[in-house]
Design a protein around this motif. Structure first.
Motif, PDB file in Angstrom:
ATOM      1  N   ASP A   1       7.370 -55.809 -69.974  1.00 33.17           N
ATOM      2  CA  ASP A   1       8.347 -56.496 -70.816  1.00 33.17           C
ATOM      3  C   ASP A   1       9.655 -55.730 -70.938  1.00 33.17           C
ATOM      4  N   GLU A   2       9.551 -54.399 -71.087  1.00 31.76           N
ATOM      5  CA  GLU A   2      10.762 -53.618 -71.305  1.00 31.76           C
ATOM      6  C   GLU A   2      11.692 -53.656 -70.088  1.00 31.76           C
TER       7      GLU A   2
ATOM      8  N   ILE B   1      11.747 -56.233 -67.845  1.00 35.23           N
ATOM      9  CA  ILE B   1      12.261 -57.604 -67.793  1.00 35.23           C
ATOM     10  C   ILE B   1      13.429 -57.772 -68.764  1.00 35.23           C
ATOM     11  N   GLU B   2      13.314 -57.182 -69.939  1.00 25.38           N
ATOM     12  CA  GLU B   2      14.391 -57.267 -70.927  1.00 25.38           C
ATOM     13  C   GLU B   2      15.685 -56.656 -70.401  1.00 25.38           C
ATOM     14  N   GLN B   3      15.559 -55.597 -69.609  1.00 26.53           N
ATOM     15  CA  GLN B   3      16.754 -54.965 -69.025  1.00 26.53           C
ATOM     16  C   GLN B   3      17.424 -55.885 -68.010  1.00 26.53           C
TER      17      GLN B   3
ATOM     18  N   VAL C   1      17.261 -59.221 -68.081  1.00 24.80           N
ATOM     19  CA  VAL C   1      17.840 -60.317 -68.863  1.00 24.80           C
ATOM     20  C   VAL C   1      19.154 -59.872 -69.508  1.00 24.80           C
ATOM     21  N   ALA C   2      19.188 -58.642 -69.986  1.00 25.29           N
ATOM     22  CA  ALA C   2      20.394 -58.118 -70.628  1.00 25.29           C
ATOM     23  C   ALA C   2      21.574 -58.049 -69.667  1.00 25.29           C
ATOM     24  N   GLN C   3      21.274 -57.969 -68.377  1.00 26.02           N
ATOM     25  CA  GLN C   3      22.332 -57.919 -67.364  1.00 26.02           C
ATOM     26  C   GLN C   3      22.690 -59.306 -66.825  1.00 26.02           C
TER      27      GLN C   3
ATOM     28  N   CYS D   1       8.753 -65.482 -65.320  1.00 26.14           N
ATOM     29  CA  CYS D   1       7.476 -64.788 -65.255  1.00 26.14           C
ATOM     30  C   CYS D   1       6.376 -65.841 -65.233  1.00 26.14           C
TER      31      CYS D   1
END
Length: 261
Positions: free
Chosen positions: A245-246, A248-250, A252-254, A260
């Motif tokens: 998750d961590e 994937i969040e990075q 998405v933040a970009q 998924c």
């Protein structure tokens, strides 16, 4: 566990650890020592490992397994990823596909889509590929126009690489490029182990309006030797639910659109 699956698992372990003893393989694979020795001997005959007294060590090619030994790895996840990626492609599109197990599954999904097979206006989809196994599967589909680059065939991935492949790719326009990679990381982007593959894949990405990276969870947050494209150069990442998750969040933040499945 079948022979093919045992061989794949042995090569995976060697890729991770560099060596394995017969006794360790017996415990991991739940087979007899005689079976493990036969498997190791056969893989040594194929120059995929080096036999030692009591086990085996990594050979020069084991870290980047030939495609025929990758097909059993995370097969269910790759199929889900392929279905999701293929669903993003509309009829009439021009699509680039590089080589690999996941992109091979994408090609099969595209080839068997009902809306494409039932297309009555001639070509329903144009696929440009540098993978000879993908071209072989798609060439028998009359509604798919299959364009193959030139180049030198790489035995591990069945991909055509080199100046001929790059030259063809630089002269075409793609609506989409669907790229399988060895690693994809929020900082370093998408990458492969081989610089020749990376060069051809990069040329494909540069000619596409939209780049879709397909990679199972084992490749997420990992680095590989040769970059294909930076994170901002692909707009969609399709992976499976085991992706961390961590990480994937990075993505998405970009601004990356992540699926998924």
């Amino acid at each position: 566990m079948g022979t093919h699956e045992r061989w794949t698992r042995l090569l995976e372990i060697l890729g991770d650890k560099g060596r394995i003893e017969v006794g360790e393989a017996v415990e991991l694979l739940k087979v007899s020592a005689a079976t493990v020795r036969r498997d190791m001997d056969e893989l040594a005959n194929q120059q995929l490992l080096v036999r030692t007294r009591g086990g085996a060590v990594l050979s020069g090619v084991a870290y980047d397994l030939p495609l025929r030994y990758k097909t059993a790895r995370r097969a269910d996840e790759k199929l889900r990823i392929a279905k999701a990626a293929a669903a993003l492609i509309p009829p009439g599109a021009v699509v680039g596909l590089n080589g690999g197990t996941t992109t091979s599954e994408v090609a099969r999904e595209l080839a068997t889509r009902a809306d494409l097979a039932e297309h009555s206006g001639g070509t329903a989809l144009t696929v440009v590929t540098n993978a000879i196994n993908i071209a072989n599967e798609l060439a028998v589909r009359p509604y798919v126009k299959t364009v193959v680059t030139g180049g030198v065939a790489r035995p591990n991935s069945y991909e055509l690489t080199g100046p001929m492949a790059t030259m063809v790719l630089q002269g075409i326009a793609l609506d989409y490029a669907i790229l399988g990679v060895n690693a994809v990381d929020p900082k370093n982007g998408a990458a492969t182990h081989d610089e020749g593959e990376a060069s051809a894949n990069r040329a494909m990405a540069l000619r596409a309006d939209k780049v879709i990276v397909v990679a199972d969870a084992t490749k997420i947050g990992r680095r590989a030797f040769a970059q294909v494209c930076a994170v901002h150069e692909f707009s969609v990442l399709v992976t499976d639910k085991d992706a961390p998750d961590e990480v994937i969040e990075q993505f998405v933040a970009q601004g990356t659109e992540v699926h998924c499945v």
